[in-house]
Design a protein around this motif. Sequence first.
Motif, PDB file in Angstrom:
ATOM      1  N   ASN A  47       0.816  -1.220   0.000  1.00 41.98           N
ATOM      2  CA  ASN A  47       0.000   0.000   0.000  1.00 41.98           C
ATOM      3  C   ASN A  47       0.849   1.268   0.000  1.00 41.98           C
ATOM      4  O   ASN A  47       0.417   2.306  -0.503  1.00 41.98           O
ATOM      5  N   THR A  50       1.884   1.765  -3.649  1.00 45.72           N
ATOM      6  CA  THR A  50       0.807   2.140  -4.566  1.00 45.72           C
ATOM      7  C   THR A  50       0.175   3.480  -4.212  1.00 45.72           C
ATOM      8  O   THR A  50      -0.769   3.899  -4.859  1.00 45.72           O
ATOM      9  N   GLY A  51       0.694   4.129  -3.177  1.00 44.15           N
ATOM     10  CA  GLY A  51       0.202   5.473  -2.853  1.00 44.15           C
ATOM     11  C   GLY A  51      -1.054   5.492  -2.001  1.00 44.15           C
ATOM     12  O   GLY A  51      -1.663   6.538  -1.809  1.00 44.15           O
ATOM     13  N   ILE A  52      -1.467   4.326  -1.499  1.00 46.72           N
ATOM     14  CA  ILE A  52      -2.658   4.288  -0.657  1.00 46.72           C
ATOM     15  C   ILE A  52      -2.336   4.831   0.734  1.00 46.72           C
ATOM     16  O   ILE A  52      -3.108   5.578   1.311  1.00 46.72           O
ATOM     17  N   ILE A  53      -1.180   4.461   1.257  1.00 40.53           N
ATOM     18  CA  ILE A  53      -0.735   5.021   2.535  1.00 40.53           C
ATOM     19  C   ILE A  53       0.663   5.626   2.370  1.00 40.53           C
ATOM     20  O   ILE A  53       1.344   5.372   1.377  1.00 40.53           O
ATOM     21  N   HIS A  54       1.037   6.433   3.329  1.00 44.71           N
ATOM     22  CA  HIS A  54       2.319   7.135   3.231  1.00 44.71           C
ATOM     23  C   HIS A  54       3.365   6.470   4.118  1.00 44.71           C
ATOM     24  O   HIS A  54       3.075   6.142   5.271  1.00 44.71           O
ATOM     25  N   VAL A  78      -3.187  -1.589  -9.854  1.00 51.99           N
ATOM     26  CA  VAL A  78      -3.195  -1.997  -8.455  1.00 51.99           C
ATOM     27  C   VAL A  78      -4.470  -2.752  -8.095  1.00 51.99           C
ATOM     28  O   VAL A  78      -5.578  -2.284  -8.360  1.00 51.99           O
ATOM     29  N   PRO A  80      -5.835  -3.634  -4.623  1.00 54.25           N
ATOM     30  CA  PRO A  80      -5.553  -3.501  -3.191  1.00 54.25           C
ATOM     31  C   PRO A  80      -6.050  -4.719  -2.416  1.00 54.25           C
ATOM     32  O   PRO A  80      -6.839  -5.514  -2.944  1.00 54.25           O
ATOM     33  N   ASP A  81      -5.570  -4.861  -1.194  1.00 56.17           N
ATOM     34  CA  ASP A  81      -5.987  -6.026  -0.399  1.00 56.17           C
ATOM     35  C   ASP A  81      -7.460  -5.956  -0.043  1.00 56.17           C
ATOM     36  O   ASP A  81      -8.151  -6.954  -0.031  1.00 56.17           O
TER      37      ASP A  81
END
Lengths: 301, 227
Positions: A47, A50-54, A78, A80-81
Amino acid sequence: MKAIETKQLRKSYGKTEIVKGISLTVEQGEIFGFLGRNGAGKSTFINMLTGIIHPTSGSFSLLGMEGGDNMAKKYIGVMPDYANLYGSLTAMAHLKYFSALSGKPAAKAVCMEVLQQVGLDEHYNKKTAKFSFGMKKKLGIAQAIIHDPELVFLDEPTSGLDAESVLHIQRLIRDLQKRGKTIFMTSHNLNEVEKLCTRIAILKEGRIVQSGSMDELRAAFRSTINVNIKHSPIPASQQESLHQWLEEAGSNLELNDGEITITVESEQKISEMIRAFQQCRVEIYRVHVKEPSLEDIFLEL
Amino acid sequence: MYEIGKREFINLFKSFKSITIVVLILTASFYSAKFSRLFEGEAKDFNGTDIQYLGLLVLIVLFGTIFIMSLSHDTISREIHERTIRFLVTKTSRASIILGKFFGILLFWVICLFTSFILIGIFTQRIDWFIFFQTMSSLTFQIALTILVSVLVPKPMVTMFLGTLIGILFPILGFWLMTTERVWAVWIKYITPFYYLEQPNFSFLVIFLFSAILLLIASFILNRRDC
Ligand SMILES: Nc1ncnc2c1ncn2[C@@H]1O[C@H](COP(=O)(O)OP(=O)(O)O)[C@@H](O)[C@H]1O
Ligand SMILES: [Mg+2]
């Protein structure tokens, strides 16, 4: 240009560090497997890429572009899970919307082709509110590849699917690689990773404990070659010395009537052992060598 | 951005709730236009503007916030809650999600307001573009505020509650600011849109600037948020 390069990537939630400084490189055209038990931090790591979290700290680049660069998004796909779909939209509408969002609006025929690749073509016009778990997962994969990205992230692409669908998706992943794409996937299924991936990293509690190709991983764990030998009765006069030799040759020695099981450290020891048996005039009927599977390696760590 | 805006716009037009509100506003403009015709000469020329258009401005200033909040309070919070936002942030920048949502909602209201003004214009033979843009500035601010709330609080249930609360309290605050004599309230006056809407000049343009600032804050917050 590397497909993925990370340097000391870390992620903490509050005081708990989930990803503890991961540095890895993935070459283009690889199927890279990220393996670990539930809660190891696989999704947290993916994540971040893929830019979902920092990330809390560290850096990474995708296809030569600095991490977090929105330009890179055009070239990555992507799954995501965990993410819900829009229940009121059909599978087709999802693909149209998402491909347009990626800046490469896909024609209906292209959407159909991708739906067919994941095995959803029959349901193209069905609203996803009526989709089963497996169907949602397949659409998740479809939307990850609809814009023909160079680098595809798949977070547990086959978990929860029926056996036939698993094979279907695995074939799809291989086809992607054949077309020159790079795949970064996570899994807790060892067989799958073993079958599919060109390289593997094993993650445990937020750290990579081992990485390399399957052969390299096995080589690193050669210490655990299991040998089972079926043989003719050992002459009484030789029993003592042969036993002693075996005790020194390896570990976990088990002696049964006409059969021994032993764990040795190298292949060399196997041939020495066969010679020792022959010198004692013992005939060997069968040698069974069990190399460690990834499962064994995995469990050992 | 364009795709997100388009989807937001279409969704608003598809929803029963939003159509109800549009019908409500159109009915109000229709009757205010009809009513004003009965009092022709008397009702006209209030501060140099047509009173029926002014009625629409007051309607939007007072109830616009609650209308927009009730329709769009979850525009981003629901995406975050359902994690559908993960499909968006992996494909486009977070700023363009904010802007897409904003312009989608704005377009819906522009069309709604425009229709109302045309409707009144048919009766009065005249369209007051000044009030149109004044009303637009108020709507713009209210939409930006709605988006900010939706980004700040990622739970749709909470944004609904907060949205309703703000929708009720905001006009009350505006009314109080207009009438209060308290010195410390003066600075609040200058950072809320009401003061600028009272002025019979182009100072309402400041409200567009305020809206941009709200959107910038929303974008900043979403940028830092883990989805
Ligand atoms: N948002 C979060 N806040 C706090 N802890 C989290 C958060 N997300 C994940 N975790 C924790 O991080 C650990 C790793 O989770 P995850 O990356 O999903 O593991 P995996 O994908 O390998 O199963 C888990 O213990 C999980 O509870
Ligand atoms: Mg996971």
